[in-house]
Scaffold this motif. Structure first.
Motif, mmCIF file in Angstrom:
data_model
loop_
_atom_site.group_PDB
_atom_site.id
_atom_site.type_symbol
_atom_site.label_atom_id
_atom_site.label_comp_id
_atom_site.label_asym_id
_atom_site.label_seq_id
_atom_site.Cartn_x
_atom_site.Cartn_y
_atom_site.Cartn_z
ATOM 1 N N TRP A 169 2.856 -6.848 4.612
ATOM 2 C CA TRP A 169 4.026 -6.583 5.447
ATOM 3 C C TRP A 169 5.118 -7.607 5.158
ATOM 4 O O TRP A 169 4.866 -8.804 5.108
ATOM 5 N N ASP A 170 6.332 -7.116 4.958
ATOM 6 C CA ASP A 170 7.494 -7.963 4.689
ATOM 7 C C ASP A 170 8.543 -7.662 5.751
ATOM 8 O O ASP A 170 9.194 -6.609 5.716
ATOM 9 N N TYR A 176 6.216 -2.599 3.531
ATOM 10 C CA TYR A 176 5.132 -3.243 2.803
ATOM 11 C C TYR A 176 5.489 -3.393 1.331
ATOM 12 O O TYR A 176 6.092 -2.497 0.736
ATOM 13 N N VAL A 177 5.114 -4.518 0.735
ATOM 14 C CA VAL A 177 5.313 -4.734 -0.693
ATOM 15 C C VAL A 177 3.945 -4.745 -1.374
ATOM 16 O O VAL A 177 2.934 -5.136 -0.782
ATOM 17 N N ARG A 178 3.952 -4.297 -2.626
ATOM 18 C CA ARG A 178 2.690 -4.082 -3.339
ATOM 19 C C ARG A 178 2.431 -5.158 -4.379
ATOM 20 O O ARG A 178 3.329 -5.550 -5.120
ATOM 21 N N GLU A 179 1.182 -5.630 -4.428
ATOM 22 C CA GLU A 179 0.699 -6.484 -5.502
ATOM 23 C C GLU A 179 -0.461 -5.780 -6.179
ATOM 24 O O GLU A 179 -1.176 -4.994 -5.550
ATOM 25 N N VAL A 192 7.530 -2.899 -5.892
ATOM 26 C CA VAL A 192 7.125 -1.644 -5.257
ATOM 27 C C VAL A 192 6.980 -1.879 -3.761
ATOM 28 O O VAL A 192 6.344 -2.835 -3.318
ATOM 29 N N ASN A 193 7.585 -1.009 -2.959
ATOM 30 C CA ASN A 193 7.523 -1.161 -1.518
ATOM 31 C C ASN A 193 7.462 0.196 -0.841
ATOM 32 O O ASN A 193 7.800 1.219 -1.437
ATOM 33 N N ALA A 194 7.021 0.195 0.406
ATOM 34 C CA ALA A 194 6.885 1.438 1.162
ATOM 35 C C ALA A 194 7.032 1.142 2.645
ATOM 36 O O ALA A 194 6.575 0.102 3.130
ATOM 37 N N ALA A 195 7.667 2.075 3.355
ATOM 38 C CA ALA A 195 7.782 1.934 4.809
ATOM 39 C C ALA A 195 6.441 2.153 5.484
ATOM 40 O O ALA A 195 6.139 1.549 6.514
ATOM 41 N N ASN A 196 5.635 3.041 4.918
ATOM 42 C CA ASN A 196 4.324 3.361 5.475
ATOM 43 C C ASN A 196 3.297 3.400 4.356
ATOM 44 O O ASN A 196 3.575 3.919 3.270
ATOM 45 N N VAL A 197 2.115 2.879 4.632
ATOM 46 C CA VAL A 197 1.004 2.923 3.679
ATOM 47 C C VAL A 197 -0.176 3.603 4.356
ATOM 48 O O VAL A 197 -0.598 3.201 5.442
#
Length: 215
Positions: A169-170, A176-179, A192-197
């Motif tokens: 979470w950012d 959310y940001v992805r690693e 890469v990021n998303a509002a919902n995962v």
């Protein structure tokens, strides 16, 4: 307009990918000791998305809810090709489009498997028949006055077919940001990021049509 789904490579030589952050929904699928993305575009249409890779039989059931989506892929073996061709997915590959919308960008990468890209604007212009429906609403949403009973979460760690994925979470972007593999997953337009995962734990099995394809 109809949804357009682009199969995007996640091999180390395919990064950074193009177009992922412009998709409305992105599925991350297990393939063979790696993952692959199915990026669903409808709101946006990037001029460059990819690298584009092959499909799998699991794409038929996974993507059918988008109501005859335009399916952008590099092709597949005969069994997968038959499954896609007999489904409701509208197959758009270099073969079926006679290379309309597809182009190569090696970016110093000599392996042709990771150099195929697509201009989704051009594909929408050339291959959007008037009878193709827009996608149905995919989720139910909470009403403005409906109580929210969720719990705060800093993120989630997932192991997908040997690929270690972390979503964190950012607060700065309210998403959310992805690693991947302990490193930020960068694209042409930032991490890469998303509002919902959404994490789905499912059983995978060999495809009846092609035992090499997990579904």
């Amino acid at each position: 307009r109809p949804a357009m789904v682009v199969k995007i490579d996640n091999h180390p030589q395919a990064r950074p990918q193009f177009g992922l952050n412009g998709a409305d929904i992105v599925f991350e699928e297990n393939v063979e000791n790696l993952t692959r993305f199915a990026a669903v575009f409808q709101t946006n249409a990037p001029a460059k998305a990819g690298p584009v890779r092959s499909g799998r039989t699991q794409d038929v059931d996974l993507l059918a809810s988008f109501d005859e989506p335009l399916f952008v892929w590099s092709g597949g073996n005969p069994s997968v090709t038959r499954a896609i061709s007999s489904s409701t997915l509208v197959s758009l590959s270099p073969t079926t489009t006679r290379n309309v919308g597809f182009f190569r960008d090696r970016r110093g990468n000599e392996d042709s498997e990771h150099t195929l890209y697509v201009d989704t604007i051009e594909l929408y212009s050339a291959f959007t028949p008037i009878f193709n429906p827009p996608p149905s609403q995919q989720f139910e949403y909470r009403a403005p006055d409906e109580a929210f009973n969720g719990e705060a979460a800093s993120g989630v760690e997932i192991e997908m077919d040997g690929v270690d994925v972390t979503w964190t979470w950012d607060a700065a972007i309210a998403g959310y940001v992805r690693e991947q593999g302990g490193r930020p997953h960068e694209t042409d337009f930032g991490q890469v990021n998303a509002a919902n995962v959404v994490v789905l734990e499912v059983d995978y099995r060999p495809s009846p049509a092609d035992s090499r394809s997990p579904e």
